[in-house]
Motif scaffolding. Structure first.
Motif, PDB file in Angstrom:
ATOM      1  N   MET A   1       0.812  -1.231   0.274  1.00 60.40           N
ATOM      2  CA  MET A   1      -0.372   0.056   0.022  1.00 60.40           C
ATOM      3  C   MET A   1       1.344   1.340  -0.262  1.00 60.40           C
ATOM      4  SD  MET A   1      -3.246   0.621   2.469  1.00 60.40           S
ATOM      5  CE  MET A   1      -2.798   2.494   3.321  1.00 60.40           C
ATOM      6  N   ILE A   2       0.142   2.342  -0.935  1.00 63.64           N
ATOM      7  CA  ILE A   2       0.907   3.397  -0.983  1.00 63.64           C
ATOM      8  C   ILE A   2       0.572   4.345  -0.231  1.00 63.64           C
ATOM      9  CG2 ILE A   2       1.817   5.576  -2.107  1.00 63.64           C
ATOM     10  CD1 ILE A   2       2.379   3.663  -4.397  1.00 63.64           C
ATOM     11  N   GLY A   3       0.862   5.261   1.324  1.00 63.09           N
ATOM     12  CA  GLY A   3       0.737   5.960   1.764  1.00 63.09           C
ATOM     13  C   GLY A   3       1.624   7.428   2.051  1.00 63.09           C
ATOM     14  N   THR A   4       0.812   8.498   3.098  1.00 69.90           N
ATOM     15  CA  THR A   4       2.015   9.111   3.464  1.00 69.90           C
ATOM     16  C   THR A   4       1.823   9.202   5.502  1.00 69.90           C
ATOM     17  OG1 THR A   4      -0.224  10.260   3.726  1.00 69.90           O
ATOM     18  CG2 THR A   4       1.796  10.700   1.541  1.00 69.90           C
ATOM     19  N   HIS A 147       7.145   3.932  -8.634  1.00 64.07           N
ATOM     20  CA  HIS A 147       8.141   2.879  -8.676  1.00 64.07           C
ATOM     21  C   HIS A 147       8.747   1.584  -7.945  1.00 64.07           C
ATOM     22  CE1 HIS A 147      10.755   7.139 -11.192  1.00 64.07           C
ATOM     23  NE2 HIS A 147       9.606   6.068 -11.848  1.00 64.07           N
ATOM     24  N   VAL A 148       8.610   2.272  -6.425  1.00 61.66           N
ATOM     25  CA  VAL A 148       9.074   1.320  -5.914  1.00 61.66           C
ATOM     26  C   VAL A 148       7.998  -0.229  -6.446  1.00 61.66           C
ATOM     27  CG1 VAL A 148       8.960   0.402  -3.177  1.00 61.66           C
ATOM     28  CG2 VAL A 148      10.154   2.991  -4.696  1.00 61.66           C
ATOM     29  N   GLN A 151       7.526  -2.934  -8.484  1.00 62.82           N
ATOM     30  CA  GLN A 151       8.626  -4.148  -8.595  1.00 62.82           C
ATOM     31  C   GLN A 151       8.081  -4.395  -7.434  1.00 62.82           C
ATOM     32  OE1 GLN A 151      11.924  -1.859 -10.365  1.00 62.82           O
ATOM     33  NE2 GLN A 151      12.165  -3.228 -11.456  1.00 62.82           N
ATOM     34  N   LEU A 152       8.381  -3.932  -6.294  1.00 62.52           N
ATOM     35  CA  LEU A 152       8.092  -4.571  -4.994  1.00 62.52           C
ATOM     36  C   LEU A 152       7.036  -4.299  -4.238  1.00 62.52           C
ATOM     37  CD1 LEU A 152      11.993  -3.538  -3.445  1.00 62.52           C
ATOM     38  CD2 LEU A 152      11.136  -5.754  -5.030  1.00 62.52           C
ATOM     39  N   GLY A 153       6.337  -3.808  -4.500  1.00 62.16           N
ATOM     40  CA  GLY A 153       4.693  -3.230  -3.872  1.00 62.16           C
ATOM     41  C   GLY A 153       3.810  -4.523  -3.366  1.00 62.16           C
ATOM     42  N   TYR A 158       4.305  -1.595   3.117  1.00 60.03           N
ATOM     43  CA  TYR A 158       4.258   0.004   2.991  1.00 60.03           C
ATOM     44  C   TYR A 158       5.071   0.510   2.540  1.00 60.03           C
ATOM     45  CZ  TYR A 158       1.560   4.023   4.477  1.00 60.03           C
ATOM     46  OH  TYR A 158       0.828   5.783   4.741  1.00 60.03           O
ATOM     47  N   ILE A 159       4.587   1.979   1.956  1.00 55.05           N
ATOM     48  CA  ILE A 159       5.162   2.660   0.710  1.00 55.05           C
ATOM     49  C   ILE A 159       5.067   4.198   1.176  1.00 55.05           C
ATOM     50  CG2 ILE A 159       6.410   3.468  -1.196  1.00 55.05           C
ATOM     51  CD1 ILE A 159       5.058   0.430  -2.668  1.00 55.05           C
TER      52      ILE A 159
END
Ligand code: TXA
Ligand code: MG
Length: 326
Positions: A1-4, A147-148, A151-153, A158-159
């Motif tokens: 998951m992408i978040g801030t 980008h992350v 390939q590695l999601g 967490y990203i």
């Protein structure tokens, strides 16, 4: 998951999980540097050989003091002048840092990244973060959260998304063997600036491509999947006229009207090296996604950031010396 969410990233890191974090250079794959299981997980996710040590990230000079046995005067002065920033120092490590982090080497690589989210995250943690660039081993470094994820999601809980990296090329690695300031990897902080600050000539560590001190010294690294060549673009196009789908990665010049060129990426139409560095890895990723049978790139002038950019281009092109016939 992408978040801030710094809170979310902190929670996962405290559970010895690995989280992608933004820095001003490239995104990192971070885990508790003092926890062997977390560090082993970083190597595993990246498919990175254990002989390639990790940089330890902290938020302050006091944080560095806790990682190193000694902080020689010249190194400390340089740290005061450049950190947070795109520089990494090699200093004698303290014994509580797992050997896994340093691949058994006596020095630890330390750095204070200059990114507000990651600085806030580091200050909220009671431990430093080991973090290599967040790409599969040998591939192009990531400069956005996407980008992350690409390939590695699926391997990361967490990203932490801190936007596009403002520098776009990894930190410059500096060590002090026998009191001599020595560069082990060219990077986002220029040699010219470092020499100015240190008031001394810096030497480049000899390249040891088979048993490198740093994997950034491996001949082939930062590589796209498509074959890539580096040199004079017009000449290379002429000698590879059998290639039907060529992508061109140029500094300023659009190189219009060349045969077989189906994609082009201009790093900086104004010839600005800072912009070129910001775009370099995204450009290589973009071209690599276009199913090209050849990428042709040109070197930048060998000054300032151009040196670090050329270093990455050279390594990206290294495997093309034996690139496949059509
Ligand atoms: O900008 C950067 O430095 C990024 C961000 C995420 O901080 N990190 C980065 O990490 O580029 P990585 O692992 O992709 O490259 C670090 C380089 C490697 O080539 C490694 O061999 C070298 O630093 N290195 C790490 N620790 C070392 C040590 N103790 N002695 C010698 N070289 C070391
Ligand atoms: Mg890397």
């Amino acid at each position: 998951m992408i978040g801030t969410s710094i809170v979310q990233a902190k929670m996962l890191l405290e559970q010895a999980k690995v989280v992608a974090i933004p820095t001003e250079t490239v995104y990192g794959l971070a885990g508790n540097a003092l926890d062997k299981a977390a560090v082993a997980q970083i190597f595993h996710i990246k498919n990175r050989p254990f002989f390639d040590p990790l940089i330890v990230h902290t938020h302050s000079l006091a944080g560095i003091d806790e990682l190193v046995q000694e902080f020689p005067v010249a190194a400390r002065r340089l740290a005061e002048q450049t950190m947070p920033g795109a520089v990494t120092l090699l200093l004698p490590k303290r014994s509580h840092i797992p050997d896994l982090v340093t691949s058994g080497l006596p020095n630890v690589a330390v750095r204070i990244p200059n990114h507000p989210l990651t600085l806030a995250l580091l200050s909220s943690l009671s431990f430093p973060l080991a973090a290599p660039s967040a790409n599969p081993f040998g591939y192009i470094s990531p400069t956005t959260a996407q980008h992350v994820a690409d390939q590695l999601g699926d391997r990361l809980p967490y990203i932490l998304d801190g936007g596009a990296c403002s520098i776009g090329i990894e930190s410059t690695i500096v060590g002090f063997p026998n009191q001599q300031a020595t560069i082990y990897r060219m990077g986002g902080m220029t040699i010219e600036l470092l020499e100015d600050l240190l008031q001394q000539k810096i030497v480049l560590a000899p390249q040891q491509s088979n048993s490198p001190q740093t994997a950034g010294q491996l001949d082939q690294h930062y590589s796209p999947t498509a074959p890539m060549l580096l040199g004079n673009i017009e000449q290379l196009i002429n000698t590879h006229s059998d290639r039907q789908r060529i992508g061109v990665l140029s500094f300023q010049n659009p190189y219009l009207h060349l045969p077989n060129v189906v994609e082009r990426f201009i790093l900086s139409p104004d010839g600005d090296m800072i912009i070129a560095a910001q775009h370099l890895f995204a450009a290589m990723r973009y071209l690599d996604a276009q199913h090209l049978d050849l990428i042709i790139a040109e070197p930048l002038p060998e000054i300032g950031l151009g040196r670090a950019i050329n270093d990455r281009l050279r390594r990206a092109a290294a495997k093309a010396t034996h690139f496949p016939p059509l």
